[in-house]
Design an enzyme around this catalytic site. Structure first.
Site, PDB file in Angstrom:
ATOM      1  N   HIS A  55      39.019 -24.693  50.989  1.00  0.00           N
ATOM      2  CA  HIS A  55      39.992 -24.065  49.928  1.00  0.00           C
ATOM      3  C   HIS A  55      41.197 -23.381  51.112  1.00  0.00           C
ATOM      4  O   HIS A  55      40.531 -21.907  51.331  1.00  0.00           O
ATOM      5  CB  HIS A  55      39.089 -23.258  49.637  1.00  0.00           C
ATOM      6  CG  HIS A  55      39.902 -22.908  48.180  1.00  0.00           C
ATOM      7  ND1 HIS A  55      40.224 -23.238  47.149  1.00  0.00           N
ATOM      8  CD2 HIS A  55      39.249 -21.455  48.453  1.00  0.00           C
ATOM      9  CE1 HIS A  55      40.632 -22.479  46.560  1.00  0.00           C
ATOM     10  NE2 HIS A  55      40.871 -21.007  47.364  1.00  0.00           N
ATOM     11  N   HIS A  57      44.800 -21.405  50.446  1.00  0.00           N
ATOM     12  CA  HIS A  57      46.249 -20.674  50.245  1.00  0.00           C
ATOM     13  C   HIS A  57      47.347 -21.233  51.786  1.00  0.00           C
ATOM     14  O   HIS A  57      47.718 -19.831  51.958  1.00  0.00           O
ATOM     15  CB  HIS A  57      45.958 -19.925  49.057  1.00  0.00           C
ATOM     16  CG  HIS A  57      45.277 -19.696  48.253  1.00  0.00           C
ATOM     17  ND1 HIS A  57      45.200 -20.938  47.080  1.00  0.00           N
ATOM     18  CD2 HIS A  57      44.234 -19.826  47.372  1.00  0.00           C
ATOM     19  CE1 HIS A  57      44.379 -21.008  45.712  1.00  0.00           C
ATOM     20  NE2 HIS A  57      43.595 -19.966  46.768  1.00  0.00           N
ATOM     21  N   GLN A  60      49.591 -17.989  52.113  1.00  0.00           N
ATOM     22  CA  GLN A  60      49.494 -16.413  52.040  1.00  0.00           C
ATOM     23  C   GLN A  60      48.777 -16.437  53.039  1.00  0.00           C
ATOM     24  O   GLN A  60      48.449 -15.317  54.372  1.00  0.00           O
ATOM     25  CB  GLN A  60      47.589 -16.195  51.679  1.00  0.00           C
ATOM     26  CG  GLN A  60      47.764 -16.451  49.852  1.00  0.00           C
ATOM     27  CD  GLN A  60      46.459 -16.561  48.869  1.00  0.00           C
ATOM     28  OE1 GLN A  60      45.874 -16.087  49.464  1.00  0.00           O
ATOM     29  NE2 GLN A  60      46.599 -16.292  47.537  1.00  0.00           N
ATOM     30  N   ARG A  81      46.460  -8.911  44.599  1.00  0.00           N
ATOM     31  CA  ARG A  81      47.388  -9.879  43.273  1.00  0.00           C
ATOM     32  C   ARG A  81      48.509  -9.899  43.672  1.00  0.00           C
ATOM     33  O   ARG A  81      49.428 -10.883  43.901  1.00  0.00           O
ATOM     34  CB  ARG A  81      46.029 -10.617  42.718  1.00  0.00           C
ATOM     35  CG  ARG A  81      47.148 -11.055  42.016  1.00  0.00           C
ATOM     36  CD  ARG A  81      45.691 -12.256  40.524  1.00  0.00           C
ATOM     37  NE  ARG A  81      46.149 -12.142  39.543  1.00  0.00           N
ATOM     38  CZ  ARG A  81      45.872 -11.986  38.537  1.00  0.00           C
ATOM     39  NH1 ARG A  81      45.324 -13.987  38.178  1.00  0.00           N
ATOM     40  NH2 ARG A  81      46.506 -11.405  37.402  1.00  0.00           N
ATOM     41  N   TYR A 120      49.498 -24.130  44.685  1.00  0.00           N
ATOM     42  CA  TYR A 120      49.834 -23.114  43.424  1.00  0.00           C
ATOM     43  C   TYR A 120      51.297 -23.321  43.618  1.00  0.00           C
ATOM     44  O   TYR A 120      52.513 -23.054  42.153  1.00  0.00           O
ATOM     45  CB  TYR A 120      49.361 -22.414  42.637  1.00  0.00           C
ATOM     46  CG  TYR A 120      48.588 -21.046  43.162  1.00  0.00           C
ATOM     47  CD1 TYR A 120      49.830 -20.263  43.275  1.00  0.00           C
ATOM     48  CD2 TYR A 120      47.744 -21.458  44.202  1.00  0.00           C
ATOM     49  CE1 TYR A 120      48.943 -19.124  43.620  1.00  0.00           C
ATOM     50  CE2 TYR A 120      47.381 -20.163  44.454  1.00  0.00           C
ATOM     51  CZ  TYR A 120      48.373 -18.818  44.131  1.00  0.00           C
ATOM     52  OH  TYR A 120      47.489 -17.541  45.140  1.00  0.00           O
ATOM     53  N   HIS A 204      44.064 -23.801  37.861  1.00  0.00           N
ATOM     54  CA  HIS A 204      43.744 -23.144  38.724  1.00  0.00           C
ATOM     55  C   HIS A 204      42.218 -22.225  38.884  1.00  0.00           C
ATOM     56  O   HIS A 204      41.479 -22.032  39.510  1.00  0.00           O
ATOM     57  CB  HIS A 204      44.714 -22.034  38.517  1.00  0.00           C
ATOM     58  CG  HIS A 204      44.614 -20.407  39.795  1.00  0.00           C
ATOM     59  ND1 HIS A 204      44.015 -19.788  39.075  1.00  0.00           N
ATOM     60  CD2 HIS A 204      45.236 -20.528  40.973  1.00  0.00           C
ATOM     61  CE1 HIS A 204      43.253 -18.366  39.938  1.00  0.00           C
ATOM     62  NE2 HIS A 204      44.559 -18.922  40.942  1.00  0.00           N
ATOM     63  N   ARG A 207      41.046 -19.117  33.345  1.00  0.00           N
ATOM     64  CA  ARG A 207      41.756 -18.424  33.382  1.00  0.00           C
ATOM     65  C   ARG A 207      43.494 -18.180  32.479  1.00  0.00           C
ATOM     66  O   ARG A 207      44.211 -18.417  31.458  1.00  0.00           O
ATOM     67  CB  ARG A 207      42.362 -17.358  33.863  1.00  0.00           C
ATOM     68  CG  ARG A 207      41.486 -16.164  34.018  1.00  0.00           C
ATOM     69  CD  ARG A 207      41.257 -15.251  35.174  1.00  0.00           C
ATOM     70  NE  ARG A 207      40.903 -15.519  36.884  1.00  0.00           N
ATOM     71  CZ  ARG A 207      41.357 -15.976  37.629  1.00  0.00           C
ATOM     72  NH1 ARG A 207      43.020 -15.018  37.882  1.00  0.00           N
ATOM     73  NH2 ARG A 207      41.241 -15.652  39.023  1.00  0.00           N
ATOM     74  N   GLU A 233      34.782 -14.930  40.324  1.00  0.00           N
ATOM     75  CA  GLU A 233      34.899 -14.313  41.850  1.00  0.00           C
ATOM     76  C   GLU A 233      34.891 -13.288  41.383  1.00  0.00           C
ATOM     77  O   GLU A 233      34.321 -12.233  42.243  1.00  0.00           O
ATOM     78  CB  GLU A 233      36.436 -14.927  42.283  1.00  0.00           C
ATOM     79  CG  GLU A 233      36.820 -14.689  43.233  1.00  0.00           C
ATOM     80  CD  GLU A 233      37.757 -14.842  43.963  1.00  0.00           C
ATOM     81  OE1 GLU A 233      38.635 -15.275  43.399  1.00  0.00           O
ATOM     82  OE2 GLU A 233      38.647 -14.119  44.927  1.00  0.00           O
ATOM     83  N   HIS A 267      34.037 -20.020  44.691  1.00  0.00           N
ATOM     84  CA  HIS A 267      33.901 -18.967  44.834  1.00  0.00           C
ATOM     85  C   HIS A 267      32.572 -18.872  44.071  1.00  0.00           C
ATOM     86  O   HIS A 267      31.203 -18.717  44.699  1.00  0.00           O
ATOM     87  CB  HIS A 267      34.470 -17.790  44.212  1.00  0.00           C
ATOM     88  CG  HIS A 267      35.858 -17.702  44.970  1.00  0.00           C
ATOM     89  ND1 HIS A 267      35.891 -17.896  45.829  1.00  0.00           N
ATOM     90  CD2 HIS A 267      37.136 -18.125  44.280  1.00  0.00           C
ATOM     91  CE1 HIS A 267      37.191 -17.761  46.875  1.00  0.00           C
ATOM     92  NE2 HIS A 267      37.973 -17.535  45.648  1.00  0.00           N
ATOM     93  N   ASP A 318      40.531 -20.091  52.444  1.00  0.00           N
ATOM     94  CA  ASP A 318      40.945 -19.549  51.408  1.00  0.00           C
ATOM     95  C   ASP A 318      42.144 -18.999  52.045  1.00  0.00           C
ATOM     96  O   ASP A 318      43.626 -19.266  52.642  1.00  0.00           O
ATOM     97  CB  ASP A 318      39.701 -18.824  50.542  1.00  0.00           C
ATOM     98  CG  ASP A 318      39.907 -17.888  49.718  1.00  0.00           C
ATOM     99  OD1 ASP A 318      41.390 -18.148  48.848  1.00  0.00           O
ATOM    100  OD2 ASP A 318      40.134 -17.304  48.614  1.00  0.00           O
TER     101      ASP A 318
HETATM  102  C1  NGQ Z   1      44.860 -16.967  44.255  1.00  0.00           C
HETATM  103  N1  NGQ Z   1      43.235 -15.991  45.348  1.00  0.00           N
HETATM  104  O1  NGQ Z   1      44.778 -17.844  43.311  1.00  0.00           O
HETATM  105  O2  NGQ Z   1      45.656 -17.522  45.616  1.00  0.00           O
HETATM  106  C2  NGQ Z   1      43.787 -16.329  44.451  1.00  0.00           C
HETATM  107  C3  NGQ Z   1      43.936 -14.972  43.517  1.00  0.00           C
HETATM  108  C4  NGQ Z   1      43.299 -15.396  41.134  1.00  0.00           C
HETATM  109  C5  NGQ Z   1      41.691 -15.938  45.640  1.00  0.00           C
HETATM  110  N2  NGQ Z   1      41.042 -15.936  44.867  1.00  0.00           N
HETATM  111  C6  NGQ Z   1      44.972 -15.181  41.783  1.00  0.00           C
HETATM  112  N3  NGQ Z   1      40.851 -15.417  47.022  1.00  0.00           N
HETATM  113  O3  NGQ Z   1      42.719 -16.264  41.513  1.00  0.00           O
HETATM  114  O4  NGQ Z   1      43.902 -15.008  39.781  1.00  0.00           O
HETATM  115 ZN    ZN Z   2      41.376 -19.545  45.999  1.00  0.00          ZN
END
Ligand code: NGQ
Ligand code: ZN
Length: 451
Positions: A55, A57, A60, A81, A120, A204, A207, A233, A267, A318
């Site tokens: 995992h 991203h 980040q 976020r 994403y 994703h 949600r 999460e 998660h 992550d």
């Molecule tokens: C993300 N990251 O998509 O990068 C998510 C946060 C979300 C982590 N959960 C954003 N570590 O979940 O909406």
């Molecule tokens: Zn993530």
């Protein structure tokens, strides 16, 4: 590449620790043979299968350390976020490529050989698609190729801003696709598939997609394409899901989809005992990101119960606040100790090494989650190997499980000396073959982003 032979004084194999091991690797990077003795190119140290990082991203990576200052009111995952969205709006394709290449070098130097990129950031900063809708994901593939890491690219399906198909917010405009354009991205990536590349998808979260949309997309995929999804999460996510449909996120996911081995639940922090048992028995992998989960204040995954019920795990870095298989496995174990006030919480049984139990579990789950032929030093697996420095003072007089536990619980990345990916020696004596150029490009990208 030609076929080669490597010799290790000690190696962890599916039959346990072996000494004086020769690994024969074919021109395709796959292990043909593992024998006792036999010579070959000698790599000093202790060889273990390299770890998949399921995992990531990548974008980040460039905000590390910049979200650790208290905001005007109570900080939380959700305020982080907002900050992360702000950073994400600034990256160009060139920036993403430079940032990802640097990150992937860091992963290799820590002992990972495969990355699952949950990507994403699809569109231009104003939300307009690039000429090629797969532009940003393709940049991750270029970065992986530069670094020499294997990748399972998981373009993210992101359509909504909350449960029940709520409209996305402005900060999410780079992420948004419907089924048609999303499947074009998948097609563009699928034509690139090769020895070090697999393609899956990452809806994703519940949600960001509706079950109907996700079903439509899954119907268009090869039946074994991996599917990764963030789930449960944060407590607020559980509350919002309950308010929306009367079910918790893991319950909703399991009601709508048949969670088989192609699924990775990222998660899955907040589960009831019944959800924990059901997820463990489903065959899905729990993709755990313990240092990020700690950094973001998520909560503690019920690993003791989940692993007792036979649940499969994998690890991911992550947000990359820490890039280290050793530290993520350590944090996973420590979270259980802190909660339960115990020790050796996740060891397989009396006399078993905690590090070995966790390392082997994460290899197995990670390989499955990534759909890559890795996770063992054995014939038929790709030659992805991490070599620990047996001459490091911490390993003086230590071998086998004691060395593995010393790496995971104490020494961490400083003990990683060499890494092979498909038999290619990409990290040699702690030095990545292209690290200077990649670091130079990364610094240039950070200077661009700072202006
Ligand atoms: C993300 N990251 O998509 O990068 C998510 C946060 C979300 C982590 N959960 C954003 N570590 O979940 O909406
Ligand atoms: Zn993530």
């Amino acid at each position: 590449m030609q076929s080669r032979k490597f010799h290790f004084a000690s190696a962890l194999t599916p039959d346990g620790w072996k000494s004086d091991v020769t690994v024969a690797v074919g021109a395709d990077g796959m292990i043909d043979d593992v024998t006792n003795g036999g010579g070959g190119e000698r790599i000093s140290g202790i060889a273990v299968p390299a770890m998949p990082n399921v995992h990531s991203h990548a974008h980040q990576r460039f905000m590390l350390g910049l979200a650790e200052r208290a905001g005007p009111s109570a900080d939380s995952f959700w305020t982080w976020r907002e900050a992360m969205y702000g950073f994400a709006l600034r990256l160009s394709p060139e920036d993403l490529e430079a940032v990802a290449a640097q990150l992937y070098v860091e992963m290799l130097k820590a002992g990972f050989s495969v990355v699952g990129e949950f990507q994403y950031l699809h569109h231009q900063p104003d939300g307009t698609p690039y000429a090629d809708p797969a532009e940003m994901s393709l940049r991750c593939l270029t970065a992986a190729d530069q670094a020499g890491i294997a990748i399972t690219i998981l373009p993210t399906l992101y359509a909504f801003g909350g449960f029940g198909g709520q409209p996305p917010v402005a900060g999410q405009r780079r992420f948004i696709n419907g089924a048609e354009r999303f499947l074009k991205i998948v097609d563009q990536l699928s034509i690139q598939v090769g020895a070090l590349l697999r393609v899956g998808i990452s809806p994703h979260s519940l949600r960001a997609v509706t079950p109907e949309l996700l079903r439509e997309v899954i119907a268009a995929l090869p039946p074994d394409a991996p599917i990764h999804i963030h789930v449960a999460e944060q407590v607020k996510e559980v509350e919002d899901c309950l308010a929306f449909c009367g079910l918790r996120p893991v319950e909703l996911l399991m009601r709508e989809f048949d969670l088989s081995g192609r699924w990775t639940a990222i998660h899955a922090t907040h589960m009831t005992a019944a959800e924990t048992e059901a997820l463990a028995r489903s065959g899905a992998i729990a993709g755990l990101c313990p240092t990020t989960e700690a950094n973001l204040g998520d909560g503690i995954f019920p690993a003791v119960d989940y692993m007792r019920d036979g649940g499969g795990i994998a690890i991911g870095s992550d947000s990359h606040i820490t890039v280290s298989p050793a530290e993520d496995l350590r944090m996973l174990e420590y979270s259980q100790r802190l909660r339960d006030r115990t020790r050796n919480a996740l060891a397989a049984g009396p006399g078993q090494s905690t590090g070995r139990t966790l390392y082997e579990a994460a290899l197995k789950g990670g390989a499955r989650s990534m759909r890559q032929p890795v996770g063992a030093i054995a014939p038929g697996f790709r030659c992805d190997v991490t070599v620990l420095d047996a001459d490091h003072p911490l390993l003086a007089g230590r071998t086998e499980d004691a060395a593995l536990d010393s790496w995971i619980f104490s020494g961490g990345n400083a003990l990683v000396k060499d890494v092979l990916v498909a038999g290619r020696h990409v990290v040699k004596d702690r030095h990545h073959i292209h690290e200077e150029t990649i670091a130079r490009n990364f610094r240039a990208a950070l200077r661009r982003l700072a202006t």
